[in-house]
Design a protein around this motif. Structure first.
Motif, PDB file in Angstrom:
ATOM      1  N   ILE A   1      40.612 -47.171  79.210  1.00 18.09           N
ATOM      2  CA  ILE A   1      41.060 -46.281  78.618  1.00 18.09           C
ATOM      3  C   ILE A   1      40.277 -45.756  77.969  1.00 18.09           C
ATOM      4  N   PRO A   2      39.667 -44.614  78.833  1.00 22.91           N
ATOM      5  CA  PRO A   2      39.003 -43.354  78.875  1.00 22.91           C
ATOM      6  C   PRO A   2      39.083 -42.133  77.855  1.00 22.91           C
ATOM      7  N   VAL A   3      38.368 -41.252  76.899  1.00 25.10           N
ATOM      8  CA  VAL A   3      37.937 -40.256  75.895  1.00 25.10           C
ATOM      9  C   VAL A   3      37.394 -39.202  76.682  1.00 25.10           C
ATOM     10  N   GLN A   4      37.922 -38.606  77.487  1.00 22.69           N
ATOM     11  CA  GLN A   4      36.792 -37.888  77.739  1.00 22.69           C
ATOM     12  C   GLN A   4      36.994 -35.886  77.062  1.00 22.69           C
ATOM     13  N   ALA A   5      35.695 -35.696  77.140  1.00 22.34           N
ATOM     14  CA  ALA A   5      35.887 -33.480  76.797  1.00 22.34           C
ATOM     15  C   ALA A   5      35.215 -32.877  77.892  1.00 22.34           C
ATOM     16  N   ARG A   6      35.814 -32.271  78.018  1.00 16.87           N
ATOM     17  CA  ARG A   6      34.730 -31.171  79.040  1.00 16.87           C
ATOM     18  C   ARG A   6      35.033 -29.816  78.243  1.00 16.87           C
TER      19      ARG A   6
ATOM     20  N   VAL B   1      33.936 -24.528  86.508  1.00 19.37           N
ATOM     21  CA  VAL B   1      32.942 -25.732  86.290  1.00 19.37           C
ATOM     22  C   VAL B   1      32.697 -26.062  85.259  1.00 19.37           C
ATOM     23  N   GLY B   2      32.157 -27.281  84.731  1.00 15.70           N
ATOM     24  CA  GLY B   2      31.767 -27.055  83.962  1.00 15.70           C
ATOM     25  C   GLY B   2      31.260 -28.649  83.313  1.00 15.70           C
ATOM     26  N   SER B   3      30.975 -28.793  82.037  1.00 15.07           N
ATOM     27  CA  SER B   3      29.943 -30.638  82.552  1.00 15.07           C
ATOM     28  C   SER B   3      31.403 -31.375  81.176  1.00 15.07           C
ATOM     29  N   MET B   4      31.044 -33.001  81.595  1.00 13.14           N
ATOM     30  CA  MET B   4      31.922 -33.302  80.538  1.00 13.14           C
ATOM     31  C   MET B   4      31.194 -34.668  79.802  1.00 13.14           C
TER      32      MET B   4
ATOM     33  N   ALA C   1      29.767 -34.199  84.865  1.00 11.77           N
ATOM     34  CA  ALA C   1      30.383 -33.033  86.050  1.00 11.77           C
ATOM     35  C   ALA C   1      30.989 -32.876  86.332  1.00 11.77           C
ATOM     36  N   PHE C   2      31.769 -31.323  86.085  1.00 13.02           N
ATOM     37  CA  PHE C   2      33.326 -31.196  86.774  1.00 13.02           C
ATOM     38  C   PHE C   2      33.421 -29.633  87.228  1.00 13.02           C
TER      39      PHE C   2
ATOM     40  N   LEU D   1      42.387 -28.833  91.591  1.00 12.00           N
ATOM     41  CA  LEU D   1      41.731 -29.456  92.269  1.00 12.00           C
ATOM     42  C   LEU D   1      40.414 -30.189  91.543  1.00 12.00           C
ATOM     43  N   SER D   2      40.367 -31.469  91.534  1.00 14.61           N
ATOM     44  CA  SER D   2      38.815 -30.972  90.321  1.00 14.61           C
ATOM     45  C   SER D   2      38.325 -32.539  90.943  1.00 14.61           C
ATOM     46  N   VAL D   3      36.401 -32.993  91.001  1.00 10.43           N
ATOM     47  CA  VAL D   3      35.886 -33.260  91.562  1.00 10.43           C
ATOM     48  C   VAL D   3      35.188 -33.189  90.591  1.00 10.43           C
ATOM     49  N   ARG D   4      34.252 -35.156  90.236  1.00 13.32           N
ATOM     50  CA  ARG D   4      33.671 -35.117  88.835  1.00 13.32           C
ATOM     51  C   ARG D   4      32.798 -36.194  89.680  1.00 13.32           C
ATOM     52  N   PRO D   5      31.776 -35.623  89.542  1.00 15.24           N
ATOM     53  CA  PRO D   5      30.496 -37.147  89.666  1.00 15.24           C
ATOM     54  C   PRO D   5      29.729 -37.220  88.131  1.00 15.24           C
ATOM     55  N   GLN D   6      29.807 -38.299  88.090  1.00 12.73           N
ATOM     56  CA  GLN D   6      29.022 -39.223  86.876  1.00 12.73           C
ATOM     57  C   GLN D   6      28.635 -39.976  86.957  1.00 12.73           C
TER      58      GLN D   6
END
Lengths: 527, 184
Positions: A408-413, A424-427, A472-473, A484-489
């Motif tokens: 159950i992920p909870v995230q903020a971007r 682009v941004g961070s998360m 990041a995203f 379309l989203s790409v998120r290295p994490q």
């Protein structure tokens, strides 16, 4: 024959044939012209412009408004104003070749007392205009139109006070003959006196020379020159001839119309059915043309309020919400605490997988929160050679220890840059991971088998864990509200996944991966 | 007032049709005579004249002002008209005439009794090589070296053809004079 005699013979021959020549047919010049490069016509446009302006001025100023109203029918009857007389100008000097004076016997036009006699009308001793053609070669006719208005600058038909008199048929007074002798083209003093405005337009700049040898076209050109006279056209010639002459000489179209009217008047007079029409000789004023105001008007601005769109409750609720679907892969490993076993030290990174679906909510233009559910696997690999002490041969063992979680992920971007198309941004966020199962290499003394661990009390692994996510995203809007989203994490388990009661070394998996997916705004803004 | 040749040339350099026409009318008559003396037929002479003026108008910048322009134009006309000579020579139409008799011409100038047109017509009846060399040497004033270069012949040939041309012409002049006196 001696040498001297021969030279004398040659000298005589040279002397005899020194000036020998022969007339050249005109076809030779035509052939030369065809082989020569065409001259540029870049200087012709001022002449055309001048001709256009002159035509406009003459049309607006000279042609009476009554003629315009009657379709150039002109005044009918004996009091026609447009009668004119053709008079040959004085023999102009060859050197002054402009305004038709170069041609011998250049025709000048003197308006009409004599023509007035012919028409049986009141004489109007006006000088209307003069038009003359330069002599030209056979391939083109050069026209030179000189429109000379009367004493006043205003180019209109004006009576001269001292010359108007009742005509006596068959009589030509000295005054009239004087008027007929006056050539507009050749009388410079008159030009100065009257302040005339001469308009000369050269239709075709070429002219022929008749100096060294006779020109075949000279006769016809003289005739054409005479015919080109405007006054001649106005002097009651027939309609057909007037049209032909006006068309050949390139004169203004109204000349033919005026000739028509004069001829028509003449015919009507002959039949005796015409009724004299009184025409005022008052100066016909030029039509005043008011120049358009060049200052642009200020645009009138009508402030319109757009109708306020009342959003529905559903729109308000859905605005900012979205859903996302992501999946990815990565490399997972672990950190071990305490005293790990030899087998645990042989673990190597493994491949991880994850997939989730979530709901996003845009808190503002920069910050977006999301929550969802998903599935995730974190694995390590074992690859070693197992050799029993009683055997010489070793067995290769390859296992993949995997821990499966319902997450159950909870995230903020946070958007750092972008526009309506990309961002682009961070998360970062936290994920609650509920273990759904594990398969590890343990449970046997030889460490040659794997064992499944279902969630339960006897399991050496915890049922739930908490892990952190940072990354990041990069989003790209492929369609309205579709990203379309790409998120290295990177992910790291804050808590150990092992059960402390089972005397196992604390284990905290971590993962480096990339998630790729799509997100959709439920109520996207139309920008 | 006639335009000066310099003004005409300046106008021709600017491709002004009026200047070109004026120059054509100024020189055409004389250059036509030049072409007629070299070309076998009048049609060829007209073609040569046409080409001459095209060369004049298109290569006017090559005229450096050294010498009269008329002389320069005349040389161009000669060289242009000589193309007809070369063409006829390539076709093998050059016919050598019998060597003329060495006859004494009547007293006075042998050309007094005839017009220039008649004389040109008579010269035109000479064989092509004779006529060309005679024109170049006697009328244009070329040297035998220049003639040999222009025509692609040796100086000796040029000299012999000139001599034969003169003799043949004198013979015909004598015959003509005799006929005229006989008729009188």
């Amino acid at each position: 024959m001696t040498e001297q005699e021969s030279e004398q013979f040659y000298n005589d021959l040279r002397h005899k044939l020194h000036d020998f020549g022969s007339p050249v047919p005109e076809a030779v010049w035509s052939g030369i012209q065809q082989q020569l490069p065409k001259p540029k016509n870049r200087r012709r446009w001022p002449v055309l412009l001048l001709l256009l302006i002159g035509s406009f001025v003459i049309y607006e100023g000279v042609v009476p408004s009554s003629m315009l109203r009657t379709g150039l029918a002109g005044p009918s009857g004996p009091e026609a104003v447009s009668v004119a007389k053709v008079g040959h100008a004085r023999q102009a000097d060859e050197t002054s070749d402009l305004a038709g004076a170069r041609a011998a016997g250049a025709p000048g036009v003197t308006a009409g007392s004599e023509a007035g006699q012919t028409a049986g009308s009141q004489t109007a001793s006006h000088e209307l205009a003069s038009a003359s053609l330069k002599s030209a070669d056979g391939s083109g006719v050069a026209g030179n139109l000189a429109a000379v208005p009367t004493r006043k600058v205003r180019p209109t038909l004006l009576p001269l006070a001292g010359r108007t008199r009742k005509p006596v048929p068959g009589e030509e007074t000295g005054e009239e003959s004087d008027a007929s002798r006056r050539s507009v083209a050749s009388t410079s003093t008159r030009r100065k006196k009257a302040g005339l405005v001469a308009l000369a337009a050269t239709v075709n700049g070429r002219r022929s020379r008749t100096g060294s040898r006779p020109s075949r076209n000279s006769g016809t050109l003289d005739a054409a020159t005479r015919e080109a006279s405007l006054g001649h056209s106005l002097a009651g010639s027939s309609n057909k001839a007037a049209r032909r002459r006006a068309g050949r000489s390139g004169q203004l179209g109204w000349a033919a119309g005026a000739a028509n009217s004069a001829a028509a008047g003449k015919r009507r007079e002959a039949t005796g059915k015409t009724k004299p029409v009184k025409i005022s000789y008052e100066p016909i004023a030029l039509r005043h043309m008011q120049a358009p105001d060049l200052t642009p008007e200020e645009p009138e601005v009508h402030k319109k309020r757009r109708p306020r769109v009342k959003r529905s409750r559903k729109d308000i609720i859905l605005r900012g919400f979205g859903v996302e679907l992501l999946g990815g892969s990565g490399i997972s490993y672990r950190t071990l605490g305490g005293s790990p076993t030899q087998l645990e030290k042989l673990e190597r990174p493994g491949t991880s997988f994850s997939g989730r679906v979530g709901v996003t909510y845009a808190l503002n233009r920069l910050l977006t929160a999301s929550a969802g559910v998903g599935y995730s696997e974190y694995a390590t690999s074992l690859d070693y050679m197992l050799r029993k002490t009683s055997q010489e041969t070793a067995t290769r063992v390859s296992f993949r220890d995997v821990h499966r979680y319902f997450i159950i992920p909870v995230q903020a971007r946070y958007r750092l840059a972008g526009n309506h198309r990309w961002s682009v941004g961070s998360m970062g966020g936290a994920t609650v991971a509920l273990r759904t199962g594990s398969r590890t290499t343990e449970g046997s003394a030889c460490a040659c088998t794997q064992q499944e661990w279902a969630p339960g009390v006897s399991s050496p692994y915890r049922s739930s864990s908490l892990l952190l996510t940072a990354g990041a995203f990069a989003n790209y809007q492929t369609a309205l509200g579709q990203w379309l989203s790409v998120r290295p994490q990177a992910q790291y388990f804050l808590t150990s996944i092992t059960n402390p009661a089972q005397s196992k070394a604390p284990r905290r998996p971590w993962n480096l991966g990339v998630e790729v997916g799509m997100s959709w705004e439920l109520n996207p803004r139309k920008k | 007032m006639a335009d000066t040749i310099d003004a005409l040339l300046e106008g021709c350099r600017r491709n002004q049709p009026a200047a070109q026409r004026a120059l054509y009318e100024r020189l055409g008559y004389q250059l036509m005579g030049v072409c007629l003396r070299y070309c076998p037929t009048r049609e060829e002479a007209e073609d040569a004249l046409q080409l001459t003026f095209v060369k004049l108008f298109t290569r006017l910048e090559q005229y450096r002002g050294q010498g009269p322009f008329e002389a320069w134009a005349r040389r161009i006309a000669v060289t242009t008209a000589l193309n007809a000579y070369h063409q006829h020579r390539q076709r093998g139409q050059q016919v050598e005439a019998e060597e003329a008799l060495d006859l004494a011409h009547p007293d006075g100038t042998p050309f007094d009794q005839m017009s220039a047109e008649e004389l040109v017509q008579m010269i035109g009846q000479l064989p092509l090589g004779y006529r060309t060399v005679l024109n170049l040497y006697a009328i244009e004033g070329y040297s035998h070296a220049e003639i040999s270069t222009l025509l692609g012949i040796s100086e000796g040939t040029s000299k012999s053809q000139l001599s034969r041309a003169r003799r043949l012409l004198e013979e015909r002049l004598f015959v003509l004079a005799s006929t005229t006196h006989g008729n009188d």
